[in-house]
Design a protein around this motif. Structure first.
Motif, mmCIF file in Angstrom:
data_model
loop_
_atom_site.group_PDB
_atom_site.id
_atom_site.type_symbol
_atom_site.label_atom_id
_atom_site.label_comp_id
_atom_site.label_asym_id
_atom_site.label_seq_id
_atom_site.Cartn_x
_atom_site.Cartn_y
_atom_site.Cartn_z
ATOM 1 N N ASP A 153 0.824 -1.221 0.000
ATOM 2 C CA ASP A 153 0.000 0.000 0.000
ATOM 3 C C ASP A 153 0.856 1.268 0.000
ATOM 4 O O ASP A 153 0.493 2.268 -0.608
ATOM 5 C CB ASP A 153 -0.941 0.026 1.212
ATOM 6 N N ASN A 154 1.984 1.238 0.682
ATOM 7 C CA ASN A 154 2.888 2.391 0.743
ATOM 8 C C ASN A 154 3.907 2.409 -0.395
ATOM 9 O O ASN A 154 4.764 3.283 -0.427
ATOM 10 C CB ASN A 154 3.630 2.423 2.083
ATOM 11 N N GLN A 155 3.819 1.436 -1.281
ATOM 12 C CA GLN A 155 4.774 1.270 -2.393
ATOM 13 C C GLN A 155 6.207 1.178 -1.883
ATOM 14 O O GLN A 155 7.122 1.802 -2.410
ATOM 15 C CB GLN A 155 4.607 2.387 -3.414
ATOM 16 N N TRP A 156 6.387 0.353 -0.842
ATOM 17 C CA TRP A 156 7.695 0.139 -0.251
ATOM 18 C C TRP A 156 8.285 -1.208 -0.630
ATOM 19 O O TRP A 156 9.365 -1.560 -0.167
ATOM 20 C CB TRP A 156 7.605 0.204 1.270
ATOM 21 N N MET A 157 7.565 -1.994 -1.417
ATOM 22 C CA MET A 157 8.045 -3.324 -1.757
ATOM 23 C C MET A 157 8.288 -3.404 -3.258
ATOM 24 O O MET A 157 7.391 -3.156 -4.051
ATOM 25 C CB MET A 157 7.033 -4.392 -1.326
ATOM 26 N N GLU A 158 9.513 -3.760 -3.607
ATOM 27 C CA GLU A 158 9.855 -3.910 -5.010
ATOM 28 C C GLU A 158 9.451 -5.291 -5.496
ATOM 29 O O GLU A 158 9.516 -6.266 -4.756
ATOM 30 C CB GLU A 158 11.356 -3.740 -5.217
ATOM 31 N N LYS A 159 9.064 -5.357 -6.756
ATOM 32 C CA LYS A 159 8.747 -6.627 -7.372
ATOM 33 C C LYS A 159 10.057 -7.336 -7.697
ATOM 34 O O LYS A 159 10.925 -6.767 -8.361
ATOM 35 C CB LYS A 159 7.953 -6.369 -8.659
#
Length: 171
Positions: A153-159
């Motif tokens: 949700d916070n865009q803190w995880m890279e794919k």
């Protein structure tokens, strides 16, 4: 030698004392839980993000529940408990790390806890200990999934890099 089946199958009768393998696993799980709790406690008092702070507070509740369960297994047989670490946490409210890093580390604590609880479950010969481990692993997986959701949700995880889609190569 084990002479009776109730050594491993007696769920409702008088429980036998915890054996050394079970107590060793319970002690190890308690020790790592105390360390994780102290880290999460420190993270929760310095986090600036309200959602992260709420998730860290929930994480502390889960760790406290696990401490109660595994402490009781050892104290019932008058066995030694590891030292708690939360007294080592200072009263600082200045974050040494980003909320992203603190949440990632908390997720690591819960992810690895699943492995340790399942190792204890496999090594245990008492049904109540296995049940406690299964519940603790499920609690940990639930928190782990909430952390993953919050990080996405916070865009803190890279794919991560993906494997080739072999089915689509023909297109």
């Amino acid at each position: 030698m084990i002479e009776h089946y109730h050594y491993v199958t007696d769920v409702f009768g008088k429980q036998r004392p915890i054996n050394i393998i079970e107590s060793g696993h319970a002690y190890f799980n308690l020790n790592k839980t105390f360390i994780a709790k102290a880290m999460i406690l420190g993270f929760s008092q310095v986090s600036k993000n309200q959602n992260v702070r709420a998730l860290l507070e929930k994480s502390l509740q889960v760790k406290n529940k696990h401490i109660d369960v595994f402490s009781s297994l050892l104290t019932k047989d008058n066995l030694h408990l590891p030292k708690s670490c939360e007294t080592e946490v200072t009263n600082s409210n200045i974050a040494p790390f980003s909320d992203r890093l603190m949440l990632l580390q908390t997720g690591f604590f819960f992810g690895i806890a699943v492995t340790y609880y399942n190792a204890t479950l496999i090594a245990s010969m008492r049904a109540d200990i296995s049940a406690h481990c299964e519940k603790a692993a499920l609690d940990s997986l639930w928190i782990y999934s909430r952390i993953g959701k919050d990080m996405i949700d916070n865009q803190w995880m890279e794919k991560p890099p993906q494997a080739d889609d072999r089915k689509r190569l023909d297109d």
